[in-house]
Design an enzyme around this catalytic site. Structure first.
Site, PDB file in Angstrom:
ATOM      1  N   HIS A   1     -79.280 117.636 -38.097  1.00 53.75           N
ATOM      2  CA  HIS A   1     -78.317 117.026 -39.022  1.00 53.75           C
ATOM      3  C   HIS A   1     -78.335 115.506 -38.976  1.00 53.75           C
ATOM      4  O   HIS A   1     -77.360 114.865 -39.361  1.00 53.75           O
ATOM      5  CB  HIS A   1     -76.904 117.529 -38.708  1.00 53.75           C
ATOM      6  CG  HIS A   1     -76.656 118.941 -39.165  1.00 53.75           C
ATOM      7  ND1 HIS A   1     -76.645 119.312 -40.483  1.00 53.75           N
ATOM      8  CD2 HIS A   1     -76.434 120.064 -38.457  1.00 53.75           C
ATOM      9  CE1 HIS A   1     -76.418 120.602 -40.583  1.00 53.75           C
ATOM     10  NE2 HIS A   1     -76.272 121.095 -39.370  1.00 53.75           N
TER      11      HIS A   1
ATOM     12  N   ARG B   1     -82.801 118.864 -30.474  1.00 56.50           N
ATOM     13  CA  ARG B   1     -82.519 119.951 -31.404  1.00 56.50           C
ATOM     14  C   ARG B   1     -83.437 119.810 -32.617  1.00 56.50           C
ATOM     15  O   ARG B   1     -83.471 118.755 -33.256  1.00 56.50           O
ATOM     16  CB  ARG B   1     -81.068 119.972 -31.864  1.00 56.50           C
ATOM     17  CG  ARG B   1     -80.821 121.115 -32.840  1.00 56.50           C
ATOM     18  CD  ARG B   1     -79.392 121.413 -33.118  1.00 56.50           C
ATOM     19  NE  ARG B   1     -78.706 120.403 -33.915  1.00 56.50           N
ATOM     20  CZ  ARG B   1     -77.506 120.604 -34.457  1.00 56.50           C
ATOM     21  NH1 ARG B   1     -76.877 121.764 -34.268  1.00 56.50           N
ATOM     22  NH2 ARG B   1     -76.903 119.647 -35.149  1.00 56.50           N
TER      23      ARG B   1
ATOM     24  N   ASP C   1     -95.098 118.248 -27.307  1.00 58.68           N
ATOM     25  CA  ASP C   1     -96.203 117.343 -26.972  1.00 58.68           C
ATOM     26  C   ASP C   1     -95.736 115.892 -26.843  1.00 58.68           C
ATOM     27  O   ASP C   1     -96.305 115.127 -26.073  1.00 58.68           O
ATOM     28  CB  ASP C   1     -97.328 117.435 -28.013  1.00 58.68           C
ATOM     29  CG  ASP C   1     -98.179 118.687 -27.845  1.00 58.68           C
ATOM     30  OD1 ASP C   1     -99.079 118.893 -28.672  1.00 58.68           O
ATOM     31  OD2 ASP C   1     -97.926 119.452 -26.878  1.00 58.68           O
TER      32      ASP C   1
ATOM     33  N   GLN D   1     -79.040 128.484 -30.440  1.00 55.40           N
ATOM     34  CA  GLN D   1     -77.706 128.379 -31.003  1.00 55.40           C
ATOM     35  C   GLN D   1     -77.283 129.676 -31.678  1.00 55.40           C
ATOM     36  O   GLN D   1     -78.024 130.253 -32.483  1.00 55.40           O
ATOM     37  CB  GLN D   1     -77.645 127.218 -32.015  1.00 55.40           C
ATOM     38  CG  GLN D   1     -77.603 125.844 -31.352  1.00 55.40           C
ATOM     39  CD  GLN D   1     -77.000 124.820 -32.261  1.00 55.40           C
ATOM     40  OE1 GLN D   1     -77.692 124.173 -33.056  1.00 55.40           O
ATOM     41  NE2 GLN D   1     -75.681 124.669 -32.182  1.00 55.40           N
TER      42      GLN D   1
ATOM     43  N   GLU E   1     -74.697 130.984 -34.231  1.00 56.72           N
ATOM     44  CA  GLU E   1     -73.931 130.276 -35.270  1.00 56.72           C
ATOM     45  C   GLU E   1     -73.439 131.172 -36.407  1.00 56.72           C
ATOM     46  O   GLU E   1     -72.932 130.677 -37.413  1.00 56.72           O
ATOM     47  CB  GLU E   1     -74.787 129.155 -35.867  1.00 56.72           C
ATOM     48  CG  GLU E   1     -75.290 128.167 -34.792  1.00 56.72           C
ATOM     49  CD  GLU E   1     -75.800 126.880 -35.356  1.00 56.72           C
ATOM     50  OE1 GLU E   1     -74.987 125.930 -35.475  1.00 56.72           O
ATOM     51  OE2 GLU E   1     -76.988 126.810 -35.698  1.00 56.72           O
TER      52      GLU E   1
ATOM     53  N   ASP F   1     -70.777 125.683 -37.599  1.00 60.46           N
ATOM     54  CA  ASP F   1     -71.438 126.714 -38.416  1.00 60.46           C
ATOM     55  C   ASP F   1     -70.818 128.083 -38.182  1.00 60.46           C
ATOM     56  O   ASP F   1     -70.602 128.853 -39.113  1.00 60.46           O
ATOM     57  CB  ASP F   1     -72.938 126.749 -38.098  1.00 60.46           C
ATOM     58  CG  ASP F   1     -73.718 125.718 -38.897  1.00 60.46           C
ATOM     59  OD1 ASP F   1     -74.610 125.069 -38.317  1.00 60.46           O
ATOM     60  OD2 ASP F   1     -73.427 125.537 -40.094  1.00 60.46           O
TER      61      ASP F   1
HETATM   62  O1  LIG Z   1     -72.409 124.229 -35.823  1.00 59.41           O
HETATM   63  C1  LIG Z   1     -72.114 123.215 -35.151  1.00 59.41           C
HETATM   64  O2  LIG Z   1     -70.963 122.745 -35.012  1.00 59.41           O
HETATM   65  C2  LIG Z   1     -73.230 122.539 -34.448  1.00 59.41           C
HETATM   66  O3  LIG Z   1     -74.287 123.106 -34.266  1.00 59.41           O
HETATM   67  C3  LIG Z   1     -73.023 121.084 -34.110  1.00 59.41           C
HETATM   68  C4  LIG Z   1     -73.122 120.232 -35.373  1.00 59.41           C
HETATM   69  O4  LIG Z   1     -74.314 120.556 -36.080  1.00 59.41           O
HETATM   70  C5  LIG Z   1     -73.165 118.764 -34.961  1.00 59.41           C
HETATM   71  O5  LIG Z   1     -73.998 118.069 -35.826  1.00 59.41           O
HETATM   72  C6  LIG Z   1     -71.793 118.145 -35.011  1.00 59.41           C
HETATM   73  O6  LIG Z   1     -71.271 118.231 -36.285  1.00 59.41           O
END
Ligand SMILES: O=C(O)C(=O)C[C@H](O)[C@@H](O)CO
Length: 254
Positions: free
Chosen positions: A48, A73, A87, A149, A151, A177
Site C-alpha cells: 500500500h 511486505r 535476492d 496475512q 485478511e 482488510d
Molecule cells: O489490513 C490491514 O489493516 C493491513 O494489512 C495493514 C494495512 O494494509 C496498513 O497499510 C495500514 O493501513
C-alpha cells in the site's frame, strides 16, 4: 562472513514479543529514522505504499545498520516478486491475503531453493553479500521468516491448516482488510471481527506458530500483546508524521 541472525525470528520462536513499526513513506531517510528508534522490527510496505525494488533495497540498506529486522511486505504472492525481494536481501517477508494452506505451501516453495522449492538461483546478490557469505544458498532458509496475512473469512476458516504449513512462521492479521471483508469496514473492534482475530491467534498457538497484528492504538496493542500476539506493529511512520504534525499545528491554533 556469516549471515546476520534474524533477531525477529529468534524472538518469536522463543515466544518473546517483538514490537515493530510500519514504514509506509517509501523513504530510506524516514525508515532510517524509524530503525534507530529501538524497534525490534520494521515493515517496509510494498503493498500500500509507492515502493519499488530500488526503494525497498535502499530501506533495507539503511535498516541494516541497526539491530532491528526489516520485514518486506510484497503486494501479492507472486513468486517472481518474491525471488527479486529475496535476492536484494529481504529475508523476512510478509505476504498479504493468504487464504489456503495450498497457497501458503506455494509461498514457502518460492522462498526455498531446490529440492524443497523453486527459488531461482543466482550465484551472487545483496542477499549473500555479493558472494561473501559462505554457504548462503544451502543455509538461506535458516534466517528467513514468513508472515502470512489472514485478511478475510476464508483465511480465518483455514487458519489452522495454514499455520500447520512447514515454513509459515507467523499468522499476521490484517485488521483493516479483515474487518472490511467481514462487513465492518475499518472497524476491527467489532465483536465478530475480534472473535475472528482471536481464533487466528488460537490457530497459530495450536500449531506452535506466532501471531501478529497491526495495532496503532496503544490500548489495542497492549491487549493483543497480553493475549499472546508476539509480532505486533504499534504504529507507522505515516501515522506518526500526519497525526504529529496535525497536533502541532492545532496546538498553536487554540
Ligand atoms: O489490513 C490491514 O489493516 C493491513 O494489512 C495493514 C494495512 O494494509 C496498513 O497499510 C495500514 O493501513
Amino acid at each position: 562472513m556469516q549471515e546476520r541472525v534474524n533477531s525477529l525470528k529468534a524472538a518469536i520462536q522463543a515466544g518473546r514479543a517483538h514490537i515493530g513499526i510500519w514504514c509506509s513513506l517509501a523513504s530510506a531517510l524516514t525508515t532510517e529514522i524509524v530503525a534507530g528508534s529501538g524497534t525490534g522490527w520494521l515493515l517496509i510496505d510494498g503493498e500500500h505504499s509507492p515502493n519499488d525494488l530500488r526503494s525497498i533495497m535502499a530501506q533495507l540498506q539503511v535498516a541494516a545498520a541497526f539491530p532491528c529486522e526489516a520485514v518486506v511486505r510484497l503486494p501479492s504472492d507472486d513468486p517472481n516478486l518474491m525471488k527479486q525481494a529475496l535476492d536484494i536481501g529481504a529475508r523476512s517477508l510478509m505476504i498479504p491475503n493468504v487464504r489456503t494452506a495450498e497457497q501458503a505451501r506455494a509461498i514457502v516453495a518460492a522462498m526455498t531453493y531446490a529440492p524443497g522449492g523453486f527459488r531461482g538461483f543466482s550465484v551472487g546478490h545483496r542477499a549473500n553479500a555479493f558472494g561473501r557469505i559462505a554457504g548462503y544458498h544451502a543455509k538461506a532458509r535458516e534466517q528467513q521468516l514468513l508472515a502470512v496475512q489472514i485478511e478475510d473469512e476464508t483465511g480465518v476458516a483455514n487458519a489452522a491448516e495454514i499455520a500447520a504449513v512447514d515454513g509459515v512462521d507467523v499468522l499476521f492479521v490484517g485488521p483493516g482488510d479483515l474487518s472490511t471483508n467481514m462487513g465492518s469496514m475499518g472497524n476491527p473492534g467489532a465483536d465478530h471481527v475480534q472473535e475472528a482475530i482471536s481464533s487466528v491467534r488460537r490457530a497459530a498457538d495450536s500449531a506452535g506458530k506466532a501471531s501478529g497484528i497491526l495495532a496503532p492504538v496503544k490500548a489495542d496493542a497492549d491487549r493483543y500483546l497480553a493475549d499472546g500476539f508476539t509480532m505486533v506493529a504499534v504504529g507507522s511512520d505515516l501515522g506518526l508524521l500526519a497525526r504529529g504534525s496535525d497536533a502541532l499545528i492545532a496546538s498553536f491554533n487554540q
